[in-house]
Design a protein around this motif. Structure first.
Motif, PDB file in Angstrom:
ATOM      1  N   PRO A  92      -2.625 -11.105  -8.009  1.00  0.00           N
ATOM      2  CA  PRO A  92      -1.466 -10.514  -8.681  1.00  0.00           C
ATOM      3  C   PRO A  92      -0.432  -9.984  -7.688  1.00  0.00           C
ATOM      4  O   PRO A  92      -0.700  -9.866  -6.482  1.00  0.00           O
ATOM      5  CB  PRO A  92      -2.085  -9.361  -9.477  1.00  0.00           C
ATOM      6  N   ASP A  93       0.728  -9.646  -8.218  1.00  0.00           N
ATOM      7  CA  ASP A  93       1.766  -8.994  -7.423  1.00  0.00           C
ATOM      8  C   ASP A  93       1.578  -7.480  -7.431  1.00  0.00           C
ATOM      9  O   ASP A  93       1.879  -6.802  -6.443  1.00  0.00           O
ATOM     10  CB  ASP A  93       3.156  -9.320  -7.981  1.00  0.00           C
ATOM     11  N   VAL A  94       1.125  -6.963  -8.576  1.00  0.00           N
ATOM     12  CA  VAL A  94       0.987  -5.515  -8.776  1.00  0.00           C
ATOM     13  C   VAL A  94      -0.350  -5.232  -9.451  1.00  0.00           C
ATOM     14  O   VAL A  94      -0.763  -5.958 -10.347  1.00  0.00           O
ATOM     15  CB  VAL A  94       2.139  -4.954  -9.644  1.00  0.00           C
ATOM     16  N   VAL A  95      -1.005  -4.160  -9.008  1.00  0.00           N
ATOM     17  CA  VAL A  95      -2.214  -3.667  -9.682  1.00  0.00           C
ATOM     18  C   VAL A  95      -1.931  -2.279 -10.214  1.00  0.00           C
ATOM     19  O   VAL A  95      -1.499  -1.392  -9.461  1.00  0.00           O
ATOM     20  CB  VAL A  95      -3.418  -3.615  -8.717  1.00  0.00           C
ATOM     21  N   THR A 142      -5.487  -3.152   2.184  1.00  0.00           N
ATOM     22  CA  THR A 142      -5.887  -3.675   3.491  1.00  0.00           C
ATOM     23  C   THR A 142      -6.138  -5.181   3.420  1.00  0.00           C
ATOM     24  O   THR A 142      -5.677  -5.937   4.281  1.00  0.00           O
ATOM     25  CB  THR A 142      -7.165  -2.962   3.985  1.00  0.00           C
ATOM     26  N   ASP A 143      -6.854  -5.604   2.369  1.00  0.00           N
ATOM     27  CA  ASP A 143      -7.210  -7.020   2.246  1.00  0.00           C
ATOM     28  C   ASP A 143      -6.042  -7.889   1.795  1.00  0.00           C
ATOM     29  O   ASP A 143      -6.009  -9.089   2.097  1.00  0.00           O
ATOM     30  CB  ASP A 143      -8.367  -7.179   1.250  1.00  0.00           C
ATOM     31  N   TYR A 144      -5.096  -7.294   1.053  1.00  0.00           N
ATOM     32  CA  TYR A 144      -3.948  -8.048   0.518  1.00  0.00           C
ATOM     33  C   TYR A 144      -2.667  -7.283   0.863  1.00  0.00           C
ATOM     34  O   TYR A 144      -2.140  -6.525   0.038  1.00  0.00           O
ATOM     35  CB  TYR A 144      -4.081  -8.220  -0.998  1.00  0.00           C
ATOM     36  N   PRO A 145      -2.151  -7.453   2.067  1.00  0.00           N
ATOM     37  CA  PRO A 145      -1.015  -6.643   2.536  1.00  0.00           C
ATOM     38  C   PRO A 145       0.224  -6.714   1.647  1.00  0.00           C
ATOM     39  O   PRO A 145       0.994  -5.752   1.602  1.00  0.00           O
ATOM     40  CB  PRO A 145      -0.732  -7.230   3.922  1.00  0.00           C
ATOM     41  N   GLY A 146       0.435  -7.818   0.949  1.00  0.00           N
ATOM     42  CA  GLY A 146       1.620  -7.931   0.101  1.00  0.00           C
ATOM     43  C   GLY A 146       1.441  -7.343  -1.282  1.00  0.00           C
ATOM     44  O   GLY A 146       2.408  -7.245  -2.062  1.00  0.00           O
ATOM     45  N   LEU A 147       0.238  -6.918  -1.621  1.00  0.00           N
ATOM     46  CA  LEU A 147      -0.065  -6.401  -2.949  1.00  0.00           C
ATOM     47  C   LEU A 147       0.478  -4.989  -3.121  1.00  0.00           C
ATOM     48  O   LEU A 147       0.348  -4.152  -2.226  1.00  0.00           O
ATOM     49  CB  LEU A 147      -1.578  -6.401  -3.168  1.00  0.00           C
ATOM     50  N   LYS A 148       1.063  -4.709  -4.279  1.00  0.00           N
ATOM     51  CA  LYS A 148       1.558  -3.370  -4.594  1.00  0.00           C
ATOM     52  C   LYS A 148       0.588  -2.702  -5.572  1.00  0.00           C
ATOM     53  O   LYS A 148       0.279  -3.274  -6.615  1.00  0.00           O
ATOM     54  CB  LYS A 148       2.955  -3.425  -5.218  1.00  0.00           C
ATOM     55  N   VAL A 149       0.117  -1.529  -5.210  1.00  0.00           N
ATOM     56  CA  VAL A 149      -0.792  -0.765  -6.066  1.00  0.00           C
ATOM     57  C   VAL A 149      -0.031   0.423  -6.649  1.00  0.00           C
ATOM     58  O   VAL A 149       0.557   1.214  -5.911  1.00  0.00           O
ATOM     59  CB  VAL A 149      -2.023  -0.277  -5.294  1.00  0.00           C
ATOM     60  N   LEU A 150      -0.056   0.529  -7.968  1.00  0.00           N
ATOM     61  CA  LEU A 150       0.605   1.620  -8.676  1.00  0.00           C
ATOM     62  C   LEU A 150      -0.463   2.436  -9.385  1.00  0.00           C
ATOM     63  O   LEU A 150      -1.148   1.930 -10.283  1.00  0.00           O
ATOM     64  CB  LEU A 150       1.616   1.054  -9.687  1.00  0.00           C
ATOM     65  N   ALA A 151      -0.642   3.684  -8.972  1.00  0.00           N
ATOM     66  CA  ALA A 151      -1.625   4.553  -9.622  1.00  0.00           C
ATOM     67  C   ALA A 151      -1.148   4.905 -11.022  1.00  0.00           C
ATOM     68  O   ALA A 151       0.009   5.288 -11.221  1.00  0.00           O
ATOM     69  CB  ALA A 151      -1.832   5.815  -8.798  1.00  0.00           C
TER      70      ALA A 151
END
Length: 208
Positions: free
Chosen positions: A50-53, A73-82
């Motif tokens: 995905p692009d965003v989690v 760390t494993d997916y540098p381009g991934l954006k994580v939104l809490a």
């Protein structure tokens, strides 16, 4: 323009169903997977890329803090939104330290949620108004805490992340017995009888 691919991670299936129902009608978003555990989250991200989690902090098998660290760390381009109910400055700052791109409370409107996803996907940070206010609030004077060693602090931070003594031993290249000794020493130094009280007091003293 390709829709933003989103994976939803929350330990409540009703929340996952509700989020999917809110987001799926939006043409610029595509919910490509859901997960109710950390293990399922890792699998979903590996499968769907995905692009965003959207990530809850409270998960049954691992802290969302650890999940955020591993995913970013494993997916540098991934954006994580809490996306959480936890309205505490220590959690916000820890999530940012672990690589999160934003922090949103679960009382957010559907419109704000969609905006937050779009903003972090575009490479920007996003904090809900309540969270921004929390970050700007002056920190209270910290109570004098116990003197702990560097290793005890490392163990304390990993305990707060929800890791077991075995996991901590593996992470720090220690024996499980040594970790248990550090854990007992921390309980003694903070004058508490259990892990929950230890984490709460450490957070109050701004050690987390």
């Amino acid at each position: 323009m390709e829709p933003i691919r989103v994976v939803l991670v929350d330990d409540h299936h009703l929340v996952l169903a509700g989020l999917r129902m809110l987001l799926e009608p939006l043409p610029h978003l595509a919910v490509v997977g859901t997960a109710a555990t950390a293990a399922a989250a890792y699998a979903a991200v590996a499968t769907h890329r995905p692009d965003v989690v959207l990530l809850d902090i409270n998960l049954p098998d691992q802290s969302g803090l650890e999940v955020c660290r591993r995913l970013t760390t494993d997916y540098p381009g991934l954006k994580v939104l809490a996306l959480t109910t936890l309205h505490e400055k220590s959690y916000v700052t820890r999530m940012m330290q672990e690589g999160a791109a934003g922090y949103l409370l679960k009382n957010a409107s559907p419109e704000e949620l969609a905006e937050a996803i779009a903003r972090v996907h575009a490479g920007k940070k996003y904090f809900s108004d309540d969270v921004q206010e929390l970050l700007l609030r002056p920190a209270p004077a910290a109570a004098a805490g116990p003197l702990i060693t560097r290793r005890e602090r490392e163990v304390l931070l990993l305990i707060a992340d929800g890791l077991t003594s075995h996991d901590i031993a593996t992470r720090l290249f220690l024996s499980a017995l040594t970790v248990e000794t550090h854990r007992r020493n921390l309980l003694t130094k903070f004058g508490v009888g259990n892990t929950a009280a230890l984490i709460r007091l450490a957070a109050q003293q701004q050690l987390l």
